[in-house]
Motif scaffolding. Structure first.
Motif, PDB file in Angstrom:
ATOM      1  N   CYS A  86     -96.565 -47.970  45.574  1.00  0.00           N
ATOM      2  CA  CYS A  86     -95.984 -46.655  45.291  1.00  0.00           C
ATOM      3  C   CYS A  86     -95.903 -45.804  46.550  1.00  0.00           C
ATOM      4  O   CYS A  86     -95.963 -44.597  46.501  1.00  0.00           O
ATOM      5  CB  CYS A  86     -96.795 -45.940  44.215  1.00  0.00           C
ATOM      6  SG  CYS A  86     -98.562 -45.861  44.571  1.00  0.00           S
ATOM      7  N   VAL A 121    -103.694 -47.751  47.219  1.00  0.00           N
ATOM      8  CA  VAL A 121    -104.917 -48.284  46.629  1.00  0.00           C
ATOM      9  C   VAL A 121    -104.991 -47.819  45.180  1.00  0.00           C
ATOM     10  O   VAL A 121    -104.987 -46.623  44.902  1.00  0.00           O
ATOM     11  CB  VAL A 121    -106.159 -47.826  47.414  1.00  0.00           C
ATOM     12  CG1 VAL A 121    -107.404 -48.516  46.870  1.00  0.00           C
ATOM     13  CG2 VAL A 121    -105.987 -48.115  48.899  1.00  0.00           C
ATOM     14  N   THR A 122    -104.989 -48.800  44.262  1.00  0.00           N
ATOM     15  CA  THR A 122    -104.934 -48.446  42.836  1.00  0.00           C
ATOM     16  C   THR A 122    -105.921 -49.305  42.058  1.00  0.00           C
ATOM     17  O   THR A 122    -106.563 -50.199  42.613  1.00  0.00           O
ATOM     18  CB  THR A 122    -103.524 -48.679  42.255  1.00  0.00           C
ATOM     19  OG1 THR A 122    -103.281 -50.092  42.256  1.00  0.00           O
ATOM     20  CG2 THR A 122    -102.462 -47.985  43.077  1.00  0.00           C
ATOM     21  N   GLY A 123    -106.009 -49.027  40.775  1.00  0.00           N
ATOM     22  CA  GLY A 123    -106.911 -49.797  39.926  1.00  0.00           C
ATOM     23  C   GLY A 123    -108.237 -49.074  39.791  1.00  0.00           C
ATOM     24  O   GLY A 123    -108.275 -47.851  39.638  1.00  0.00           O
ATOM     25  N   PRO A 154    -107.673 -43.160  43.641  1.00  0.00           N
ATOM     26  CA  PRO A 154    -106.486 -43.951  43.922  1.00  0.00           C
ATOM     27  C   PRO A 154    -105.485 -43.108  44.707  1.00  0.00           C
ATOM     28  O   PRO A 154    -105.466 -41.886  44.592  1.00  0.00           O
ATOM     29  CB  PRO A 154    -105.936 -44.285  42.538  1.00  0.00           C
ATOM     30  CG  PRO A 154    -106.543 -43.310  41.604  1.00  0.00           C
ATOM     31  CD  PRO A 154    -107.842 -42.872  42.209  1.00  0.00           C
ATOM     32  N   GLY A 155    -104.714 -43.755  45.552  1.00  0.00           N
ATOM     33  CA  GLY A 155    -103.724 -42.989  46.305  1.00  0.00           C
ATOM     34  C   GLY A 155    -103.127 -43.801  47.435  1.00  0.00           C
ATOM     35  O   GLY A 155    -103.468 -44.965  47.648  1.00  0.00           O
ATOM     36  N   ASN A 156    -102.209 -43.160  48.155  1.00  0.00           N
ATOM     37  CA  ASN A 156    -101.587 -43.779  49.313  1.00  0.00           C
ATOM     38  C   ASN A 156    -102.343 -43.366  50.563  1.00  0.00           C
ATOM     39  O   ASN A 156    -102.512 -42.179  50.825  1.00  0.00           O
ATOM     40  CB  ASN A 156    -100.132 -43.319  49.436  1.00  0.00           C
ATOM     41  CG  ASN A 156     -99.240 -44.009  48.418  1.00  0.00           C
ATOM     42  OD1 ASN A 156     -99.378 -45.216  48.196  1.00  0.00           O
ATOM     43  ND2 ASN A 156     -98.365 -43.265  47.790  1.00  0.00           N
TER      44      ASN A 156
END
Ligand SMILES: Cc1cc2nc3c(=O)[nH]c(=O)nc-3n(C[C@H](O)[C@H](O)[C@H](O)COP(=O)(O)O)c2cc1C
Ligand code: SF4
Ligand code: FES
Lengths: 421, 163, 788
Positions: free
Chosen positions: A90, A243-245, A250-252
């Motif tokens: 994303c 970074v997700t999950g 979470p974020g860019n």
């Protein structure tokens, strides 16, 4: 933190022309237009910076651009791939939303360096807001004489337009994207010929990812060496990690390539609820999963991840903690590739559904012992036998999940329920 | 071709389509097809056969070419839909962050399965494939707008505020 | 030349070839489904994967260009593993019910699957089912069997030039479909049956009637147009079960028109004549051949003796064989009667003395692809010679400019650079305008035959452009089609075309009617010349004269007079007043019952041996593929017996090949010097009726056999009968589209449905010939009135 593509994030309205110009935006373009910088020089700069494609394959951008320069007279195109659809990814959306001008500047420079007559920014259909931002920015740039005929009185003409998709992951594959841009179904084309020879409307074309193109102005502003040294040799620059999950924040994160995974995880606030890390997919859902023990020891760059048995891909880092059922996770991933196969070639059309159905059965307690070998075999039979890399994208996760978490699948089959409760 | 008589593109539509046509080389009108279908779909939320024909005629394409494109891309609906389209993402990042629970909740709230429209014609519920909003998982797209970090309460509010 | 190695064998080939092409040429078979040499490369089935040294992944042989020193392995372990894997994928969603599949026994998938046999059944999930499509009366579908090779889609897009089939939806939901349930309208649609490697697309008329292994294959030539396509006829127990193309690069390539493929369904018509019959005092009775032939010959001789030889006439079909035409004219001329003609639908014969040995193509069919500019005059090419239209399409795709002058805006499957659509009476003027454009441009004085008439003609920009294109782009070609030749000013059109050709360097080509117009001329089935063009002492009269001034005896050979001729009303009147009408015919129709006196049952083309000479002059002989019913005789044999009975000399042929050889010998010895190079008459003057009938013979009404082929009559490509007229005229005449209206012509009237057809020019209505419904009407381009 050093921001390359997210340079304007500190502003309230980071997407405006003023915001971009206040961080030095369009200065590089102005310089190039004024000095008539030789195209080779720009391309060499990118080679030295070791900028590698941010769309997933990591191909050196300078090398890719050099395929175009010698190509014939007539129309040539540069196309921005803003189809971002790989699960977990994303990052491009935020460049489009928050720093569209930098992408536009990168496109114009790319057009200049490769001798292109026009360019298109192909944006996925669901991106309502990003599309509007890019379109507005483009109108501003046109009004400011930065795009169009005789740019900044330099005599260089370059037309740039937005284009829109309509919901199809496969249109991120560059030749499917070109077909889509021609108003057709997004069927990938057989290669060779490659787009650099036969691309949009049959003309030489280069397709680059949003992040790749947006990196260009900064590299040319600050120099190849500066960029290269942000990262590591052969892995130049920063990279945006989505970074997700199962993480707390979470974020860019736009950080230097080669950052140890541990540090990246910390930036993202660590695993949620203090849980134990189980596994990570480091580059978008099509890349091989790595178990915690491996990824915790790995640096996040193209070469290191390759050595660890996976790939950087889109740098979409999907974090899974100990509560994750790996069968369920793979079922979710395999469903995506089944839904998104374009359907033209046999192994992918038939194989993605086969894989998904078997995994779905296992997840639902109807697995059979022979399913495990069969999954591996079917995945192998897809791999390397398709027109485009969606075949691999569907096969690799299966191979890696089976390699690292086979026991969990076996447990599911035997006990008709999940290992993790 | 006689079929167009059934549906006529409005002047506004033609104007918008013409702007798209202008973006591409003159002999490449087909490049405006995806955008044209979006433009026409805005009217009722879905595309009828007559509308597809009208677009084909306007761009000078074979009917089957337009039909191929309209069926290939997931954003086009070829059956009537509700006034609001609710697309929930169920891909890996969203799944890890509770999209299944959210889905169950919305299904129960609207009383329909995925792929169906509520009996009052208000909502059509569908799966979205990854919306590139993974850092804000779970995510949804409702009438073309992204919504992130959804919880049952949050989505209730959003849906309740639609008319 | 590139040198490479396939399976250890060295081979040289042109650069740009794909591996599969080189392998095919060497006789090394690589399995394939999507690849077809006449279609673009899709590389989607992945069946042709082979190993190439130094390349990691297996590559598709159909899409991988050869390179110097390449070493290809088509049967290595790696190649076979890849092929086996693809085969497994193809089969998981394919029904494994070959015994009930129509393609069983001739299925490419079945054949290949057998070769990979072993581990192909590890799939235990449910199979996909796909809804069937209704593609119309010719093609049956079983879409669950489809393996998505897209050959059919590519054929439509690329070869037929009609995008009717597409791949809709995506992924495993992908289906081959028409646009929302339409039947196919292409006139060459049947080719997708051959192209489909599995049983997804099969022949509807043939379906479930036979199994591949029960069939015997025999060879013949197609009987409906002047190309002479090569056919393989599949026969079981003396019955034609189906027809497929036989490859012939020079003529039909790998294709066939639907007319040639499906017309065999007319062979079993119920009105077949099975026994000679004679009518005495109004009563028909079956008789033996001896009785019938004696009776007929006596009666004919009597007319000739008593009323004079000019009172007899012989009319033969342009699709009769060379041998039949030859014996037919020999018989009649032998009896003293020179009135012989085969030009059933023509009206204007003013230039017949300056015709070449036979009308036809100057350019080879295959070379049409090489033309750079083409002018079509009065032709509906897609209907008249469907495969010739495909050649024009190819030329067009290679950059040829194509133009037309037509009274109807016919749909074509290529791009027309210019089209001049005009009232039929203006066709000559339109053409003359192009000539004037050149004369003016090159400052050449107009030939005296035409100078005066050109004066009043205004040259348009379009005409200028066409003139320019024909002169500049070489080679260029002028094609005159059925409408041009059936036109009341056909001779003028031909003369103008020749003049234009002289001025531009183009060639003039006549697209002739029937399967054997060239053969009919060569055989002497024309009134003014004998076989091989020999001049005659006694000149006969043309078909137009033979019906305009009724005669006392008519001998008809495979002609249905009221449906095959230009002026049915006149024909019927002539037959009514005749003392003797003899019909050699495969059919026993009410019309013949009413108007004939003797009916002699002759064989169909499939039941006889003979020769067709196609428009490019190719002599193509064939044998019977089935035998005729017991009392039915091949035409040439009937004529031979008649010749014997009449005591004519040299009539003792024992095989049709002797007749052909005789003609060939004559041709070698006497080549025609068209005696006087007559200055053809060019006459641009015309009378314009208030309302003009345009007549054409729709493609499935051109002869008795197609008219009886039910599946063709039901096909979406078939034009039904009616009053076709544009919306302005409908309004003007206060008609209602879809309603009924009455047409009056020459005192006769018929009531027909009104069909809205915007292709028709003002002042005209298209009312087709070849239908029972219109067989009372008169001239092809005559005056009519229409009212509700
Ligand atoms: C199935 C598939 C999906 C892809 N999706 C994307 C995408 O959404 N965005 C993207 O930039 N590249 C995507 N790619 C990679 C592109 O094909 C292409 O390599 C890339 O746009 C090149 O840009 P780069 O050199 O700047 O990375 C995809 C590739 C495949 C095989
Ligand atoms: S691999 Fe899949 S997505 Fe790619 S071309 Fe083949 S069927 Fe389409
Ligand atoms: S024959 Fe080569 S991929 Fe189908």
């Amino acid at each position: 933190m050093t921001n390359v593509c997210y340079r304007t994030l500190q502003f309230d309205e980071p997407w405006t022309l003023e915001a971009y110009e206040s961080v030095g935006g369009y200065q590089v373009l102005r310089r190039i237009m004024q000095e008539k910088t030789p195209c080779d020089q720009i391309i060499n700069e990118l080679k030295e910076a070791s900028l590698r494609g941010r769309g997933g394959a990591g191909f050196p951008t300078g090398v890719k651009w050099s395929f175009m320069t010698s190509a014939s007279q007539g129309a040539k195109y540069v196309v921005c791939n803003a189809d971002e659809s790989e699960p977990g990814t994303c990052k491009d959306r935020d460049i489009l939303r928050y720093n569209p001008h930098q992408l536009i500047e990168g496109m114009i420079i790319a057009g200049y360096a490769m001798g292109c007559t026009s360019g298109y920014i192909y944006i996925r259909g669901e991106f309502t807001e990003p599309f509007a931002r890019v379109e507005t920015a483009l109108q501003q740039a046109k009004a400011a004489g930065l795009v169009g005929s005789n740019i900044l009185e330099s005599g260089f003409d370059f037309q740039l337009e937005t284009a829109i998709g309509a919901g199809a992951y496969i249109c991120g594959e560059e030749t499917a994207l070109l077909n889509s841009l021609e108003g057709k179904k997004g069927f990938p084309r057989f290669k060779p010929p490659f787009p650099a020879n036969v691309g949009l409307y049959g003309r030489p074309t280069t397709v680059n990812n949003v992040e790749t193109l947006a990196s260009v102005p900064v590299i040319l502003e600050k120099g190849a060496k500066w960029f290269l040294e942000l990262g590591k040799p052969n892995n130049g620059g920063t990279k945006i990690f989505s970074v997700t999950g199962h993480v707390n924040k979470p974020g860019n994160y736009e950080v230097p390539l080669g950052i140890p995974f541990k540090e990246l995880l910390e930036l993202a606030g660590g695993v949620r609820n203090g849980n134990k890390l189980k596994a990570v997919i480091p580059g978008g859902s099509s890349m091989p999963v790595l178990p915690a023990e491996i990824i915790m020891e790995t640096d996040m760059d193209y070469d290191s991840l390759m050595k660890a048995g996976s790939m950087l891909g889109t740098a979409a880092v999907i974090v899974m903690d100990e509560t994750t059922c790996m069968v369920k996770a793979l079922e979710c991933i395999s469903k995506f590739y089944m839904e998104e196969s374009c359907g033209q070639c046999t192994p992918c059309r038939e194989g993605t559904g086969w894989l998904h159905r078997v995994i779905h059965r296992i997840e639902n307690g109807q697995g059979k012992p022979e399913d495990l070998d069969n999954l591996v075999r079917v995945a192998k039979n897809i791999e390397g036998r398709t027109i485009c890399a969606l075949g691999e994208a569907a096969a690799w996760p299966v191979g890696a999940f089976m390699k690292h978490f086979r026991d969990e699948f076996a447990y599911h089959i035997q006990h008709k329920k999940c290992l993790v409760g | 071709m006689a079929e167009t008589e059934l549906y006529k593109l409005t002047e506004t539509m033609c104007g918008e389509i013409d702007q798209w046509i202008a973006k591409f080389p003159p002999e490449r009108k087909q490049s405006a097809l995806l955008a044209s279908l979006h433009i026409v779909q805005k009217e009722t939320g879905w595309l009828s056969t007559a509308q597809l024909n009208a677009v084909a005629d306007y761009l000078g394409l074979a009917y089957v070419t337009v039909y191929e494109v309209a069926t290939f891309y997931s954003m086009y609906d070829l059956q009537p839909v509700g006034r609001h389209k609710v697309h929930l993402c169920n891909n890996i990042s969203c799944m890890l962050n509770g999209s299944e629970k959210l889905s169950e909740h919305v299904k129960a709230k609207l009383g329909v399965e995925f792929g169906a429209t509520t009996t009052d014609g208000k909502f059509t519920l569908k799966h979205a494939e990854c919306l590139a909003a993974c850092a804000g998982a779970p995510a949804a797209q409702i009438d073309g707008v992204h919504y992130e970090n959804l919880t049952p309460e949050k989505i209730d509010k959003i849906l309740d505020n639609l008319d | 030349m590139i040198e490479l190695e396939i399976d250890g064998k060295k081979v040289e080939a042109e650069p740009g070839n794909m591996i599969i092409q080189v392998a095919d040429a060497m006789g090394v078979y690589i399995p394939r489904f999507c690849y077809h040499k006449k279609l673009s490369i899709a590389a989607n089935c992945r069946m042709c994967l082979v190993e190439v040294e130094k390349i990691g992944k297996p590559v598709p042989a159909c899409a991988t260009p050869i390179s110097q020193g390449m070493r290809v392995f088509t049967k290595s372990e790696k190649a076979l593993a890849a092929q086996r894997a693809v085969m497994e994928f193809l089969l998981i969603n394919h029904p494994l019910d070959c015994p009930i599949c129509d393609q069983g026994g001739e299925c490419e998938l079945q054949d290949l699957a057998l070769g990979y046999g072993d581990d192909l059944s590890r799939y235990t999930e449910g199979k996909r089912a796909v809804d069937d499509e209704n593609l119309g009366s010719l093609i049956a579908t079983d879409m669950t069997r489809c393996i998505h090779c897209t050959r059919c889609v590519r054929f439509g897009t690329e070869v037929a030039g009609m995008r009717e089939l597409g791949t809709v939806w995506r992924g495993e939901h992908m289906e081959i479909k028409t646009f929302v349930g339409k039947s196919l309208t292409s006139e060459v649609s049947g080719n997708i049956i051959d192209l489909c490697p599995v049983g997804a697309l099969t022949s509807k008329p043939y379906r479930y009637t036979a199994r591949a292994w029960e069939l015997q294959q025999r060879y013949t030539i197609a009987p409906h147009d002047c190309l002479g396509s090569h056919l393989n006829v599949h026969v079981r127990r003396n019955e034609v079960m189906r027809v497929v193309p036989r490859e012939s690069e020079a003529i039909n390539e790998t294709w066939l028109s639907d007319r040639d493929r499906f017309s065999y369904t007319g062979l079993k018509s119920e009105d077949r004549l099975n026994q000679p019959m004679i009518k005495q005092s109004g009563h028909w009775q079956s008789v033996s051949w001896e009785v019938a032939l004696e009776y007929m010959l006596e009666a004919l001789k009597k007319v000739i003796a008593v009323q004079g030889p000019e009172q007899a006439a012989g009319i033969i079909s342009p699709s009769a064989t060379l041998e039949e035409s030859y014996l037919f004219q020999r018989l009649l001329r032998g009896l003293g009667c020179p009135n012989i003609d085969h030009r059933l639908r023509q009206i204007d014969f003013a230039d017949q003395d300056s015709m070449p040995l036979y009308p036809g193509l100057k350019v080879k069919i295959a070379d049409l692809e090489q033309q750079r500019a083409v002018l079509i005059i009065g032709a509906n090419v897609r209907q008249e010679q469907p495969l010739l239209a495909l050649r024009l399409r190819k030329a067009n795709l290679k950059g040829a400019q194509i133009f037309c002058i037509n009274p109807i805006d016919y749909q074509v499957n290529f791009n027309l650079n210019q089209k001049l659509i005009c009232h039929p009476t203006l066709l000559p003027e339109m053409l003359a305008g192009i000539i004037k454009a050149i004369l003016v441009k090159q400052a050449i004085e107009a030939p005296t035959t035409i100078a005066e008439q050109l004066k009043s003609i205004q040259v348009t920009e379009q005409q200028q452009a066409i003139a320019e294109a024909l002169s500049v782009n070489q080679p260029s070609t002028i094609l005159l089609g059925a409408i041009a030749q059936q036109h009341p000013q056909a001779a003028t059109l031909r003369s103008l075309a020749s003049l234009l050709a002289e001025l531009t360097g183009a060639s003039v080509n006549l697209l002739t009617e029937g399967a054997n117009t060239a053969g009919a001329w060569l055989a002497g089935a024309v009134p003014h010349r004998g076989a091989v063009g020999l001049t005659q002492d006694k000149l006969g009269q043309t078909i137009a004269e033979l019906f305009a001034e009724p005669r006392k005896a008519y001998v008809l050979f495979n002609v249905e007079p009221a449906q095959d001729c230009a002026n049915p009303k006149q024909v019927t009147k002539a037959l009514q007043q005749a003392d003797l009408v003899v019909a050699l015919t495969p059919y026993n129709t009410p019309y013949l019952q009413q108007h004939a006196d003797v009916l002699l049952p002759i064989a169909h083309h499939a039941e006889t041996s003979g020769t067709y000479v196609n428009a490019e002059g190719e002599w193509q002989s064939f044998a019977a593929v089935v035998s005729a019913p017991e009392q039915v005789k091949p035409g040439w044999k009937v004529l031979r017996v008649l010749g014997n009975l009449a005591d004519l000399a040299d009539f003792n042929y024992t095989a049709s090949t002797e007749i052909r050889d005789e003609l060939q010998g004559m041709l070698a010895n006497h080549s025609l010097k068209v005696a006087k190079q007559v200055q053809p008459r060019i006459n641009l003057a015309y009378t314009k009726h208030p309302l003009t009938r345009i007549t054409e013979w729709p493609m499935y009404r051109v002869d008795g056999l197609v008219r009886r082929a039910l599946p063709l009559q039901q096909a979406a490509s078939h034009d039904s009968v009616g009053i076709r007229i544009n919306s302005k005229m409908i309004e003007q005449l206060q008609l209602a589209a879809g309603g009924l209206a009455t047409v009056e012509q020459a005192g006769e009237s018929v009531t027909l449905p009104v069909i809205l057809d915007e292709r028709i020019p003002q002042g005209c209505a298209l009312i087709a010939g070849g239908f029972a419904e219109t067989e009372v009407l008169a001239e092809s381009f005559g005056a009519i009135t229409i009212h509700v």
